[in-house]
Design an enzyme around this catalytic site. Structure first.
Site, mmCIF file in Angstrom:
data_model
loop_
_atom_site.group_PDB
_atom_site.id
_atom_site.type_symbol
_atom_site.label_atom_id
_atom_site.label_comp_id
_atom_site.label_asym_id
_atom_site.label_seq_id
_atom_site.Cartn_x
_atom_site.Cartn_y
_atom_site.Cartn_z
ATOM 1 N N GLY A 10 0.833 -1.203 0.000
ATOM 2 C CA GLY A 10 0.000 0.000 0.000
ATOM 3 C C GLY A 10 0.865 1.250 0.000
ATOM 4 N N LEU A 12 1.224 3.662 2.337
ATOM 5 C CA LEU A 12 2.025 3.803 3.559
ATOM 6 C C LEU A 12 3.020 2.646 3.668
ATOM 7 C CD1 LEU A 12 2.703 5.232 6.182
ATOM 8 C CD2 LEU A 12 0.744 4.101 7.280
ATOM 9 N N ALA A 58 -6.328 -2.728 5.570
ATOM 10 C CA ALA A 58 -7.623 -2.215 6.026
ATOM 11 C C ALA A 58 -8.618 -2.274 4.886
ATOM 12 C CB ALA A 58 -7.483 -0.759 6.480
ATOM 13 N N THR A 99 -7.742 5.854 12.147
ATOM 14 C CA THR A 99 -8.216 6.969 11.320
ATOM 15 C C THR A 99 -8.854 8.112 12.110
ATOM 16 O OG1 THR A 99 -9.884 7.491 9.631
ATOM 17 C CG2 THR A 99 -10.347 5.611 11.010
ATOM 18 N N ASP A 100 -8.817 9.293 11.523
ATOM 19 C CA ASP A 100 -9.533 10.466 12.065
ATOM 20 C C ASP A 100 -11.047 10.265 12.011
ATOM 21 O OD1 ASP A 100 -9.089 10.497 9.224
ATOM 22 O OD2 ASP A 100 -9.941 12.513 9.148
ATOM 23 N N TYR A 123 -17.254 2.561 8.360
ATOM 24 C CA TYR A 123 -15.783 2.534 8.336
ATOM 25 C C TYR A 123 -15.227 3.003 9.693
ATOM 26 C CZ TYR A 123 -10.978 3.964 7.312
ATOM 27 O OH TYR A 123 -9.616 4.142 7.366
ATOM 28 N N LYS A 127 -13.187 0.659 12.359
ATOM 29 C CA LYS A 127 -11.803 0.981 12.736
ATOM 30 C C LYS A 127 -11.711 1.206 14.248
ATOM 31 C CE LYS A 127 -8.592 1.705 10.329
ATOM 32 N NZ LYS A 127 -7.506 0.825 9.804
HETATM 33 N N1 LIG Z 1 -5.871 6.419 3.002
HETATM 34 C C1 LIG Z 1 -6.244 7.297 3.929
HETATM 35 O O1 LIG Z 1 -6.586 8.438 3.626
HETATM 36 C C2 LIG Z 1 -6.202 6.909 5.387
HETATM 37 C C3 LIG Z 1 -6.564 7.842 6.368
HETATM 38 C C4 LIG Z 1 -6.512 7.477 7.715
HETATM 39 C C5 LIG Z 1 -6.110 6.196 8.055
HETATM 40 N N2 LIG Z 1 -5.780 5.305 7.087
HETATM 41 C C6 LIG Z 1 -5.351 3.965 7.476
HETATM 42 O O2 LIG Z 1 -3.989 3.828 7.108
HETATM 43 C C7 LIG Z 1 -3.698 2.467 6.799
HETATM 44 C C8 LIG Z 1 -2.934 2.393 5.483
HETATM 45 O O3 LIG Z 1 -3.696 2.998 4.469
HETATM 46 P P1 LIG Z 1 -3.167 3.197 2.977
HETATM 47 O O4 LIG Z 1 -3.745 4.482 2.490
HETATM 48 O O5 LIG Z 1 -1.692 2.975 2.911
HETATM 49 O O6 LIG Z 1 -3.945 2.008 2.253
HETATM 50 P P2 LIG Z 1 -3.587 1.193 0.943
HETATM 51 O O7 LIG Z 1 -2.630 1.937 0.073
HETATM 52 O O8 LIG Z 1 -4.881 0.761 0.333
HETATM 53 O O9 LIG Z 1 -2.847 -0.074 1.554
HETATM 54 C C9 LIG Z 1 -3.515 -1.045 2.279
HETATM 55 C C10 LIG Z 1 -2.901 -2.373 1.919
HETATM 56 O O10 LIG Z 1 -3.585 -3.388 2.655
HETATM 57 C C11 LIG Z 1 -3.876 -4.460 1.780
HETATM 58 N N3 LIG Z 1 -5.110 -5.138 2.182
HETATM 59 C C12 LIG Z 1 -6.357 -4.626 2.216
HETATM 60 N N4 LIG Z 1 -7.234 -5.553 2.585
HETATM 61 C C13 LIG Z 1 -6.527 -6.689 2.766
HETATM 62 C C14 LIG Z 1 -6.868 -8.004 3.135
HETATM 63 N N5 LIG Z 1 -8.155 -8.351 3.385
HETATM 64 N N6 LIG Z 1 -5.890 -8.932 3.229
HETATM 65 C C15 LIG Z 1 -4.608 -8.603 2.970
HETATM 66 N N7 LIG Z 1 -4.207 -7.376 2.612
HETATM 67 C C16 LIG Z 1 -5.168 -6.429 2.505
HETATM 68 C C17 LIG Z 1 -4.079 -3.815 0.423
HETATM 69 O O11 LIG Z 1 -3.887 -4.787 -0.573
HETATM 70 P P3 LIG Z 1 -4.703 -4.677 -1.958
HETATM 71 O O12 LIG Z 1 -4.053 -3.558 -2.694
HETATM 72 O O13 LIG Z 1 -4.515 -6.013 -2.586
HETATM 73 O O14 LIG Z 1 -6.122 -4.370 -1.591
HETATM 74 C C18 LIG Z 1 -3.038 -2.702 0.432
HETATM 75 O O15 LIG Z 1 -1.809 -3.124 -0.085
HETATM 76 C C19 LIG Z 1 -5.046 1.742 6.844
HETATM 77 O O16 LIG Z 1 -5.169 1.122 8.103
HETATM 78 C C20 LIG Z 1 -6.081 2.847 6.752
HETATM 79 O O17 LIG Z 1 -7.285 2.508 7.405
HETATM 80 C C21 LIG Z 1 -5.810 5.628 5.763
#
Ligand SMILES: NC(=O)c1ccc[n+]([C@@H]2O[C@H](COP(=O)([O-])OP(=O)(O)OC[C@H]3O[C@@H](n4cnc5c(N)ncnc54)[C@H](OP(=O)(O)O)[C@@H]3O)[C@@H](O)[C@H]2O)c1
Length: 280
Positions: A10, A12, A58, A99-100, A123, A127
């Protein structure tokens, strides 16, 4: 330090992999196992025997969570409980990113780690459930709440990130109507990853807020993207009501990195500086 990173592909995850370079890393993606498969997760982690498990996976397509409630809780809470149990069995710490959106946005000053959560969406609720499972069941844990992530890898689950999406639309000459009534702190994953690389090797366990500094609306953020890039775009503000997204978002979800600051560990840049670094 032996570290297992779930969600390593992902946005992050990619930046954290870089920030933790030199550590003994186990990089886990959906190709290795789905986190909902508790036995597969256990087998992979018990084989590596990490001292720290970092969970970045997530189900975070916020609107889809409203109609895929079971999936949201399975990934964002039940899978997390499984990881906690594995971590406890290995005497490992677990770091879980949240998350916020656990806040309802009725406040008009930044939320710190003592502010009571009150999510508006499935969501946010799923979380928060994951957070509570970590905070009440894990022997050694970090729960890190962040906001509005964007990184070079793009969010896999959301099909891109905000910065790239608005740039693409502007280049295509499409009009951009961006909400101006949600105040947030967009956060660069590169900067958050550097912050996590400082925090996670410590034993300062517990709940943390970690976002870039300052605040803006999504409209103001888009404006800054075009200013920094020197692009003139057909950009105008709109409201959340006009946008009609299925899930409610908090009108104000600015987080204060209070605990990091109290510990003298806060390294987060102002959102404008982090954005300039990303675009540079
Ligand atoms: N994005 C935002 O704006 C935001 C804001 C606040 C908090 N967060 C939190 O920050 C964290 C990282 O977010 P990110 O933006 O880096 O997300 P991301 O780029 O979508 O990365 C999440 C990774 O988790 C993998 N994943 C999702 N579901 C899965 C499953 N069931 N089994 C195995 N792997 C799985 C995804 O794989 P696939 O690509 O194959 O789905 C992806 O590689 C998350 O916990 C999110 O809730 C995000």
């Amino acid at each position: 330090m032996r570290i297992s990173l779930l969600g390593a592909n992902g946005q992050l995850g990619r930046d954290l992999t870089q920030a933790l370079a030199g550590r003994d890393l186990q990089l886990l993606t959906r190709q290795h196992f789905d986190v909902k498969d508790h036995a597969a997760a256990r087998a992979a982690l018990e084989e590596f025997r990490p001292e720290l498990i970092v969970n970045l996976s997530a189900y975070h397509r916020v609107d889809d969570c409203e109609t895929h409630v079971e999936e949201a809780y399975e990934v964002n809470a039940l899978a997390v409980l499984n990881l906690v149990r594995i971590a406890n069995g290995l005497d490992a710490a677990i770091a879980h990113v949240s998350t916020d959106y656990v806040f309802d946005g009725r406040q008009s000053i930044p939320y710190d780690e003592t502010s009571p959560p009150s999510p508006l969406s499935i969501y946010g609720n799923s979380k928060l459930a994951g957070e509570f499972l970590v905070r009440t069941q894990a022997k050694k844990h970090f729960v890190i709440r962040t906001c509005g992530l964007y990184g070079h890898a793009g969010s896999q689950g959301k099909g891109g990130n905000f910065v790239e999406t608005v740039l693409k639309k502007a280049r295509a000459g499409e009009p951009l109507r961006i909400v101006d009534d949600q105040t947030v702190t967009p956060t660069a994953t590169a900067d958050l990853a550097r912050q996590l690389a400082v925090l996670l090797p410590t034993t300062h366990y517990g709940l943390f807020h970690a976002t870039n500094e300052g605040a803006c609306s999504w409209f103001e953020f888009a404006k800054a993207i075009f200013e920094i890039r020197g692009i003139s775009a057909d950009l105008s503000p709109t409201t959340s009501a006009a946008y009609k997204a299925p899930a409610l978002r908090p009108p104000y979800s600015v987080l204060e990195n209070k605990r990091l600051k109290d510990l003298g560990l806060n390294r987060m840049l102002h959102w404008r500086d982090a954005l300039a670094e990303y675009l540079g």
